[in-house]
Structures are given as C-alpha cells and as structure tokens.
Scaffold this motif. Structure first.
Motif, PDB file in Angstrom:
ATOM      1  N   SER A 159      31.642  32.749  38.641  1.00  0.00           N
ATOM      2  CA  SER A 159      32.826  33.359  38.028  1.00  0.00           C
ATOM      3  C   SER A 159      33.968  33.385  39.034  1.00  0.00           C
ATOM      4  O   SER A 159      33.744  33.365  40.250  1.00  0.00           O
ATOM      5  N   TYR A 160      35.167  33.442  38.508  1.00  0.00           N
ATOM      6  CA  TYR A 160      36.365  33.596  39.321  1.00  0.00           C
ATOM      7  C   TYR A 160      37.022  34.916  38.955  1.00  0.00           C
ATOM      8  O   TYR A 160      37.382  35.126  37.800  1.00  0.00           O
ATOM      9  N   VAL A 161      37.157  35.788  39.939  1.00  0.00           N
ATOM     10  CA  VAL A 161      37.776  37.083  39.730  1.00  0.00           C
ATOM     11  C   VAL A 161      39.207  36.998  40.251  1.00  0.00           C
ATOM     12  O   VAL A 161      39.433  36.780  41.445  1.00  0.00           O
ATOM     13  N   THR A 162      40.159  37.146  39.343  1.00  0.00           N
ATOM     14  CA  THR A 162      41.570  37.073  39.717  1.00  0.00           C
ATOM     15  C   THR A 162      42.058  38.464  40.091  1.00  0.00           C
ATOM     16  O   THR A 162      41.813  39.427  39.357  1.00  0.00           O
ATOM     17  N   LEU A 163      42.728  38.565  41.213  1.00  0.00           N
ATOM     18  CA  LEU A 163      43.310  39.843  41.625  1.00  0.00           C
ATOM     19  C   LEU A 163      44.628  40.020  40.863  1.00  0.00           C
ATOM     20  O   LEU A 163      45.578  39.268  41.067  1.00  0.00           O
ATOM     21  N   ASN A 164      44.635  40.995  39.972  1.00  0.00           N
ATOM     22  CA  ASN A 164      45.831  41.277  39.171  1.00  0.00           C
ATOM     23  C   ASN A 164      46.332  42.659  39.471  1.00  0.00           C
ATOM     24  O   ASN A 164      45.536  43.586  39.540  1.00  0.00           O
ATOM     25  N   PRO A 165      47.612  42.848  39.625  1.00  0.00           N
ATOM     26  CA  PRO A 165      48.689  41.856  39.606  1.00  0.00           C
ATOM     27  C   PRO A 165      48.669  41.022  40.893  1.00  0.00           C
ATOM     28  O   PRO A 165      47.965  41.370  41.849  1.00  0.00           O
ATOM     29  N   PRO A 166      49.450  39.936  40.917  1.00  0.00           N
ATOM     30  CA  PRO A 166      49.522  39.111  42.130  1.00  0.00           C
ATOM     31  C   PRO A 166      49.980  39.947  43.331  1.00  0.00           C
ATOM     32  O   PRO A 166      50.653  40.965  43.180  1.00  0.00           O
ATOM     33  N   TYR A 176      56.751  36.894  49.826  1.00  0.00           N
ATOM     34  CA  TYR A 176      55.692  36.028  49.318  1.00  0.00           C
ATOM     35  C   TYR A 176      55.162  36.601  48.004  1.00  0.00           C
ATOM     36  O   TYR A 176      55.262  37.796  47.733  1.00  0.00           O
ATOM     37  N   LYS A 177      54.608  35.721  47.204  1.00  0.00           N
ATOM     38  CA  LYS A 177      53.870  36.106  45.994  1.00  0.00           C
ATOM     39  C   LYS A 177      52.626  35.224  45.959  1.00  0.00           C
ATOM     40  O   LYS A 177      52.729  34.000  45.979  1.00  0.00           O
ATOM     41  N   ALA A 178      51.463  35.852  45.938  1.00  0.00           N
ATOM     42  CA  ALA A 178      50.207  35.107  45.976  1.00  0.00           C
ATOM     43  C   ALA A 178      49.325  35.488  44.789  1.00  0.00           C
ATOM     44  O   ALA A 178      49.005  36.667  44.597  1.00  0.00           O
ATOM     45  N   ASP A 179      48.969  34.487  44.003  1.00  0.00           N
ATOM     46  CA  ASP A 179      47.977  34.661  42.944  1.00  0.00           C
ATOM     47  C   ASP A 179      46.640  34.261  43.557  1.00  0.00           C
ATOM     48  O   ASP A 179      46.435  33.095  43.900  1.00  0.00           O
ATOM     49  N   VAL A 180      45.745  35.216  43.678  1.00  0.00           N
ATOM     50  CA  VAL A 180      44.482  35.003  44.383  1.00  0.00           C
ATOM     51  C   VAL A 180      43.310  35.119  43.406  1.00  0.00           C
ATOM     52  O   VAL A 180      43.272  36.032  42.577  1.00  0.00           O
ATOM     53  N   ALA A 181      42.358  34.182  43.534  1.00  0.00           N
ATOM     54  CA  ALA A 181      41.115  34.242  42.771  1.00  0.00           C
ATOM     55  C   ALA A 181      39.948  34.164  43.748  1.00  0.00           C
ATOM     56  O   ALA A 181      40.002  33.431  44.739  1.00  0.00           O
ATOM     57  N   LEU A 182      38.915  34.931  43.462  1.00  0.00           N
ATOM     58  CA  LEU A 182      37.718  34.977  44.299  1.00  0.00           C
ATOM     59  C   LEU A 182      36.540  34.404  43.518  1.00  0.00           C
ATOM     60  O   LEU A 182      36.276  34.835  42.392  1.00  0.00           O
ATOM     61  N   ARG A 183      35.845  33.432  44.108  1.00  0.00           N
ATOM     62  CA  ARG A 183      34.685  32.836  43.451  1.00  0.00           C
ATOM     63  C   ARG A 183      33.423  33.577  43.871  1.00  0.00           C
ATOM     64  O   ARG A 183      33.159  33.751  45.062  1.00  0.00           O
ATOM     65  N   VAL A 184      32.670  34.010  42.856  1.00  0.00           N
ATOM     66  CA  VAL A 184      31.421  34.730  43.085  1.00  0.00           C
ATOM     67  C   VAL A 184      30.347  34.175  42.148  1.00  0.00           C
ATOM     68  O   VAL A 184      30.662  33.482  41.185  1.00  0.00           O
ATOM     69  N   THR A 185      29.104  34.489  42.435  1.00  0.00           N
ATOM     70  CA  THR A 185      28.001  34.063  41.578  1.00  0.00           C
ATOM     71  C   THR A 185      27.265  35.285  41.066  1.00  0.00           C
ATOM     72  O   THR A 185      26.810  36.112  41.857  1.00  0.00           O
ATOM     73  N   GLY A 186      27.178  35.397  39.753  1.00  0.00           N
ATOM     74  CA  GLY A 186      26.435  36.476  39.119  1.00  0.00           C
ATOM     75  C   GLY A 186      27.318  37.610  38.646  1.00  0.00           C
ATOM     76  O   GLY A 186      28.379  37.884  39.217  1.00  0.00           O
ATOM     77  N   ASP A 187      26.843  38.265  37.599  1.00  0.00           N
ATOM     78  CA  ASP A 187      27.595  39.380  37.017  1.00  0.00           C
ATOM     79  C   ASP A 187      27.691  40.569  37.964  1.00  0.00           C
ATOM     80  O   ASP A 187      28.686  41.282  37.994  1.00  0.00           O
ATOM     81  N   ASP A 193      30.938  44.772  55.261  1.00  0.00           N
ATOM     82  CA  ASP A 193      30.956  46.144  55.785  1.00  0.00           C
ATOM     83  C   ASP A 193      30.577  47.159  54.711  1.00  0.00           C
ATOM     84  O   ASP A 193      29.878  48.132  54.983  1.00  0.00           O
ATOM     85  N   GLU A 194      31.043  46.939  53.487  1.00  0.00           N
ATOM     86  CA  GLU A 194      30.825  47.894  52.402  1.00  0.00           C
ATOM     87  C   GLU A 194      29.486  47.700  51.686  1.00  0.00           C
ATOM     88  O   GLU A 194      28.867  48.663  51.277  1.00  0.00           O
ATOM     89  N   GLU A 195      29.073  46.450  51.501  1.00  0.00           N
ATOM     90  CA  GLU A 195      27.901  46.145  50.679  1.00  0.00           C
ATOM     91  C   GLU A 195      26.729  45.553  51.459  1.00  0.00           C
ATOM     92  O   GLU A 195      25.656  45.359  50.897  1.00  0.00           O
ATOM     93  N   GLY A 196      26.968  45.150  52.708  1.00  0.00           N
ATOM     94  CA  GLY A 196      25.900  44.549  53.494  1.00  0.00           C
ATOM     95  C   GLY A 196      25.755  43.043  53.304  1.00  0.00           C
ATOM     96  O   GLY A 196      24.891  42.425  53.891  1.00  0.00           O
ATOM     97  N   LYS A 197      26.609  42.459  52.461  1.00  0.00           N
ATOM     98  CA  LYS A 197      26.615  41.003  52.264  1.00  0.00           C
ATOM     99  C   LYS A 197      28.023  40.572  51.847  1.00  0.00           C
ATOM    100  O   LYS A 197      28.781  41.363  51.285  1.00  0.00           O
ATOM    101  N   PRO A 198      28.388  39.313  52.118  1.00  0.00           N
ATOM    102  CA  PRO A 198      29.773  38.870  51.899  1.00  0.00           C
ATOM    103  C   PRO A 198      30.188  38.769  50.433  1.00  0.00           C
ATOM    104  O   PRO A 198      31.377  38.867  50.134  1.00  0.00           O
ATOM    105  N   VAL A 199      29.283  38.572  49.504  1.00  0.00           N
ATOM    106  CA  VAL A 199      29.491  38.512  48.056  1.00  0.00           C
ATOM    107  C   VAL A 199      30.417  37.363  47.624  1.00  0.00           C
ATOM    108  O   VAL A 199      30.069  36.585  46.765  1.00  0.00           O
ATOM    109  N   VAL A 200      31.607  37.242  48.213  1.00  0.00           N
ATOM    110  CA  VAL A 200      32.589  36.230  47.818  1.00  0.00           C
ATOM    111  C   VAL A 200      32.261  34.907  48.499  1.00  0.00           C
ATOM    112  O   VAL A 200      32.094  34.845  49.709  1.00  0.00           O
ATOM    113  N   GLU A 201      32.192  33.839  47.707  1.00  0.00           N
ATOM    114  CA  GLU A 201      31.869  32.511  48.225  1.00  0.00           C
ATOM    115  C   GLU A 201      33.109  31.718  48.613  1.00  0.00           C
ATOM    116  O   GLU A 201      33.057  30.902  49.520  1.00  0.00           O
ATOM    117  N   ASP A 202      34.205  31.945  47.891  1.00  0.00           N
ATOM    118  CA  ASP A 202      35.435  31.219  48.203  1.00  0.00           C
ATOM    119  C   ASP A 202      36.620  32.020  47.718  1.00  0.00           C
ATOM    120  O   ASP A 202      36.499  32.863  46.825  1.00  0.00           O
TER     121      ASP A 202
END
Length: 134
Positions: free
Chosen positions: A30-37, A53-64, A116-125
């Motif tokens: 899944s791709y989680v978009t940070l809204n608002p930019p 600057y204005k950045a539209d950022v999406a984070l790629r993760v695996t699993g719900d 730091d918060e969860e003990g694993k990086p979670v975000v792949e890209d």
C-alpha cells in the motif's frame, strides 16, 4: 467450436489458480499519502528572499497493520520531514541528484522514527509524488 471453447477454458484454469495462490499468501503493498502536502520555508539565511517548498509524499508499506501504524504515527513523521526540509539549502533543492539524496534522507529519517517508536522501520520506501520549490 465447442472443442475450441473447452480448450481455452482448460488452458486458462492453471493461470487463474496460480493467480489466486499468489494473491492469498502475498501481503498487500500500500501507499500511504501524507495529507495535506508538506508546505514550508527552506534556506532561511536572512540575506535572500523567502524560499518555499510543497511536497506531496507517499510512503510504501506492506500489510494492513503497517498502514495503521504509519497513520497512527503520521504527526511524528510529518514533524520529522518538516524539520528536514527546513534544513535544506538552495543547492540541495535545485537539481535531480540533490532531490534524490533528499528523498533517501527523508526515507532514512522516517524509518528511524518508526524504529524508535515501533521497534521496526515499517516503511519500505518514500516517494515524492510532487516536489515544488520556489
């Protein structure tokens, strides 16, 4: 004609079965978009004009579960990224290579926050769907 249809059906069954097997066990990307930019100032040195600057950022993760984790920690992730962007110079926002380096640093810092918060990086890209600088 019937033989032709039966042959097509017989040939398509293994493909459908393989697709179902692959879909059942594979975690969903899944791709989680940070809204608002993200919007803010950068390269503030007092001697130059205001830079924005204005950045539209999406984070790629695996699993719900990863999607839920990222959404839960989104305020902390946004804070880290805004701080990173505020530290940038005109040179670090001006060309493709520098923007790629910024993207990689943003990914690294996002993964560090989640580690730091969860003990694993979670975000792949981390992807910049759009990055506008003025």
């Amino acid at each position: 004609m019937k033989a032709w249809i039966l042959m097509l059906l017989a040939l398509s069954l293994p493909v459908v079965a393989m697709a179902e097997e692959a879909g059942e066990g594979a975690p969903k990307v899944s791709y989680v978009t940070l809204n608002p930019p993200l919007v803010g100032n950068y390269a503030l040195d007092g001697n130059t004009r205001l830079r924005v600057y204005k950045a539209d950022v999406a984070l790629r993760v695996t699993g719900d579960e990863a999607v839920k984790t990222v959404k839960y920690h989104e305020p902390l992730i946004r804070n880290q990224l805004v701080a990173l962007f505020a530290q940038q110079t005109v040179e670090s926002m001006n060309n493709v290579e520098a923007k790629e380096k910024l993207r990689q640093e943003a990914l690294k810092q996002t993964q560090q926050v989640l580690s730091d918060e969860e003990g694993k990086p979670v975000v792949e890209d981390l992807l910049f769907n759009n990055l506008i600088v003025q």
